[in-house]
Design a protein around this motif. Sequence first.
Motif, short mmCIF file in Angstrom:
data_model
loop_
_atom_site.label_atom_id
_atom_site.label_comp_id
_atom_site.label_asym_id
_atom_site.label_seq_id
_atom_site.Cartn_x
_atom_site.Cartn_y
_atom_site.Cartn_z
N MET A 126 0.86 -1.18 0.00
CA MET A 126 0.00 0.00 0.00
C MET A 126 0.90 1.24 0.00
O MET A 126 1.52 1.58 1.01
CB MET A 126 -0.91 -0.06 1.23
N LYS A 127 0.97 1.87 -1.19
CA LYS A 127 1.90 3.00 -1.37
C LYS A 127 1.26 4.29 -0.86
O LYS A 127 0.45 4.90 -1.56
CB LYS A 127 2.27 3.13 -2.85
N THR A 128 1.60 4.64 0.37
CA THR A 128 1.08 5.88 0.95
C THR A 128 1.87 7.07 0.39
O THR A 128 2.96 6.90 -0.16
CB THR A 128 1.23 5.82 2.48
N LYS A 130 4.14 10.44 0.33
CA LYS A 130 5.21 11.20 1.02
C LYS A 130 5.82 10.46 2.21
O LYS A 130 6.07 11.03 3.27
CB LYS A 130 4.67 12.58 1.46
N THR A 131 6.00 9.16 2.03
CA THR A 131 6.50 8.31 3.12
C THR A 131 7.72 7.48 2.70
O THR A 131 7.94 6.40 3.25
CB THR A 131 5.39 7.33 3.53
N ALA A 132 8.44 7.91 1.70
CA ALA A 132 9.56 7.14 1.13
C ALA A 132 9.05 5.93 0.36
O ALA A 132 9.80 4.99 0.08
CB ALA A 132 10.54 6.69 2.22
N SER A 133 7.78 5.97 -0.02
CA SER A 133 7.17 4.83 -0.70
C SER A 133 7.71 4.60 -2.11
O SER A 133 7.68 3.48 -2.62
CB SER A 133 5.65 4.99 -0.74
N SER A 134 8.23 5.67 -2.74
CA SER A 134 8.78 5.48 -4.10
C SER A 134 10.08 4.69 -4.05
O SER A 134 10.41 3.97 -5.01
CB SER A 134 9.03 6.82 -4.79
N THR A 135 10.81 4.83 -2.96
CA THR A 135 12.04 4.04 -2.82
C THR A 135 11.68 2.56 -2.67
O THR A 135 12.32 1.69 -3.27
CB THR A 135 12.87 4.56 -1.62
N ILE A 136 10.63 2.27 -1.90
CA ILE A 136 10.17 0.88 -1.76
C ILE A 136 9.66 0.37 -3.11
O ILE A 136 9.92 -0.77 -3.50
CB ILE A 136 9.04 0.76 -0.71
N GLU A 216 4.56 18.34 6.30
CA GLU A 216 5.45 19.37 5.74
C GLU A 216 5.78 19.02 4.28
O GLU A 216 5.73 19.88 3.40
CB GLU A 216 6.73 19.46 6.60
N SER A 217 6.06 17.74 4.06
CA SER A 217 6.41 17.30 2.70
C SER A 217 5.20 17.41 1.77
O SER A 217 5.30 17.93 0.65
CB SER A 217 6.90 15.85 2.78
N SER A 218 4.06 16.96 2.25
CA SER A 218 2.85 16.97 1.43
C SER A 218 2.42 18.41 1.11
O SER A 218 2.00 18.72 -0.01
CB SER A 218 1.77 16.19 2.17
N TYR A 221 4.63 19.73 -1.55
CA TYR A 221 4.47 19.06 -2.84
C TYR A 221 3.13 19.40 -3.52
O TYR A 221 3.06 19.55 -4.73
CB TYR A 221 4.57 17.55 -2.61
N TYR A 222 2.08 19.51 -2.71
CA TYR A 222 0.74 19.61 -3.31
C TYR A 222 0.08 20.97 -3.20
O TYR A 222 -1.00 21.15 -3.78
CB TYR A 222 -0.19 18.55 -2.68
N HIS A 223 0.66 21.94 -2.44
CA HIS A 223 -0.14 23.12 -2.12
C HIS A 223 -0.68 23.84 -3.36
O HIS A 223 -1.77 24.38 -3.33
CB HIS A 223 0.59 24.08 -1.16
N MET A 296 8.30 1.99 8.70
CA MET A 296 8.38 3.38 9.18
C MET A 296 9.47 4.09 8.37
O MET A 296 10.65 3.69 8.45
CB MET A 296 8.82 3.41 10.65
N ALA A 297 9.09 5.13 7.64
CA ALA A 297 10.08 5.86 6.85
C ALA A 297 11.17 6.45 7.74
O ALA A 297 12.32 6.59 7.32
CB ALA A 297 9.39 6.98 6.07
N ASP A 298 10.79 6.77 8.98
CA ASP A 298 11.75 7.39 9.91
C ASP A 298 12.85 6.41 10.34
O ASP A 298 13.87 6.83 10.88
CB ASP A 298 11.02 7.90 11.14
N LEU A 319 18.71 -3.58 -1.59
CA LEU A 319 19.62 -2.44 -1.81
C LEU A 319 18.84 -1.32 -2.49
O LEU A 319 17.94 -1.58 -3.30
CB LEU A 319 20.79 -2.86 -2.70
N TYR A 320 19.17 -0.08 -2.19
CA TYR A 320 18.39 1.03 -2.75
C TYR A 320 19.19 2.32 -2.78
O TYR A 320 20.20 2.48 -2.09
CB TYR A 320 17.13 1.26 -1.91
N LEU A 321 18.70 3.24 -3.61
CA LEU A 321 19.16 4.63 -3.55
C LEU A 321 17.91 5.47 -3.27
O LEU A 321 16.85 5.21 -3.85
CB LEU A 321 19.76 5.05 -4.89
N LYS A 322 18.05 6.40 -2.37
CA LYS A 322 16.90 7.22 -1.97
C LYS A 322 16.33 7.97 -3.18
O LYS A 322 17.07 8.70 -3.84
CB LYS A 322 17.41 8.20 -0.91
N VAL A 323 15.07 7.77 -3.48
CA VAL A 323 14.47 8.51 -4.60
C VAL A 323 13.36 9.43 -4.11
O VAL A 323 12.79 9.22 -3.05
CB VAL A 323 13.94 7.59 -5.74
N ASN A 324 13.09 10.46 -4.95
CA ASN A 324 11.99 11.39 -4.65
C ASN A 324 12.30 12.30 -3.45
O ASN A 324 11.37 12.78 -2.80
CB ASN A 324 10.70 10.61 -4.38
N ALA A 325 13.57 12.51 -3.18
CA ALA A 325 13.94 13.39 -2.05
C ALA A 325 14.07 14.83 -2.56
O ALA A 325 14.36 15.07 -3.73
CB ALA A 325 15.24 12.94 -1.44
#
Length: 469
Positions: A126-128, A130-136, A216-218, A221-223, A296-298, A319-325
């Motif tokens: 379940m891709k929520t 602004k939670t680092a979900s794109s990296t997952i 803060e992120s949302s 991104y969306y305002h 937990m993204a944190d 293994l991953y590289l942080k995306v969407n930061a």
Amino acid sequence: MTNSYWTIFKKQKKDQPCCWVENLRLEQQEAHQEKSGKQVCIWILKMFGIKRNKDTSVIRGLILWFLVTNIMLVLYSLTNPLQMKNRVFQENRCPPSMAGLLQKNVTQIAESQPAEASPAVNIMFMKTHKTASSTILNILFRFGEKHNLKFAFPDGSNDFFYPSPFLCSHVKDYKPGDCFNIVCNHMRFNHQEVAKLLPPDAVYVTILRNPADLFESSFHYYHRTIPLTWRINGENKLERFLSDPQNFYSPEAYNSFYLKNLLFFDFGFDNNLEANDSRVMTNIHNLSKRFDLVLMADYFEESLILLKDKLRWTMDDILYLKVNARKNSSVSRLSPELRAKILEWNGADWKLYQHFHDIFWAKIEVYGREKMKQEVNELRRRNAEMKAICVEGGDAVEAKNIKERRFQPWQPVGESSILGYNMKKEIEPKLRIICEKMLTPEIQYLSDFGVSLWLTSLWGWLKDAVFTL
Ligand SMILES: Nc1ncnc2c1ncn2[C@@H]1O[C@H](COP(=O)(O)OS(=O)(=O)O)[C@@H](OP(=O)(O)O)[C@H]1O
């Protein structure tokens, strides 16, 4: 209208006394039509959370926005005729016997290991937002591609008709009874429908983030896509909004869910429930029953180690590289007071987060703190190694410095704040492909999978056109 009515009425009375009754009837009819038109306008204004005495150009802009959005939705529905048809076949679901067949999709490893030791391949993520979900997502895409798994993809865009609640018919080429290994794109969660797509042994995973950072992120991104925020003046819109959220918020306004309890909304619940409403905890407990693992993204690395353990995957798989930061300069620093205000305003999400935070740390206790520490260190070491192998300059860069289009991340409306990567030129052939995939953003990856993204492209084109004017 009232004025013109009186003008005609007086004129008729004076000039043609015998016809004024008929004219009055026509006038009333006209007035009625105009009133209905006005009602639509008022409704649109309400949706956009705007008071009635606004500038007409703003109103025209809003109506245009409303029409464009609706035309896009109608076009989308027309290209997705299954949506209507499939409602009739709601009982059709992926039969339990398919679990074994889908497992066979896993090349090599499945054959060499007993079923209970082989890696899990049936996954609902379940891709929520602004939670680092794109990296997952990137991790799941790579795993699925490597093992030739079957994804349930959206059709036309990168989400399943969000913010509408998920329906099987949103899945590309869906036929009732179809089974999939992985469902992982943005959706508004609807368990009954999701369950129809997956074998019963599917592992349900999701990810949360501290609601203060998520908000803060949302907001950043969306305002610009939330008309409620358009009337907030001043440099720091976020702070201004939080000084009196009720004044700027309206539950029925367009895209308002991005401003309050976004996690609750994503999980399909009412995001306007007050934190002390008993339904909040009921919903949280129901969610606990649905999901096998809540990340937990944190504590992202610890999360991945738990994921690896749950799915019986290897270190290579996570293994991953942080995306969407975002670049640092566009992250608002939150004072403790501001954080407290955000958590109060997003009370339902805060309860949700705290509940799963406790479960998460209980899981780490069971896993073993020392073992977790060692695994996290190993993951960090391997990630650093991959970064050194794949990334030119050793780190993410701003969009304007990304040389290849295929690595350009999607940007929020009116901003260019999301970072991306340049790939090194000289990479050993056997590592080149893995590097390429690790650096590929969600939209391009979906496109490589053959997913049509016409709606996303149209929206991208519109947002760029408007903001380069
Ligand atoms: N590995 C890792 N660890 C911690 N945080 C991470 C990680 N990867 C991404 N991020 C942060 O997650 C934010 C983007 O989230 P999503 O990818 O879910 O966004 S989206 O909803 O798909 O647009 C975005 O947060 P902000 O930078 O605060 O906007 C990313 O920086």
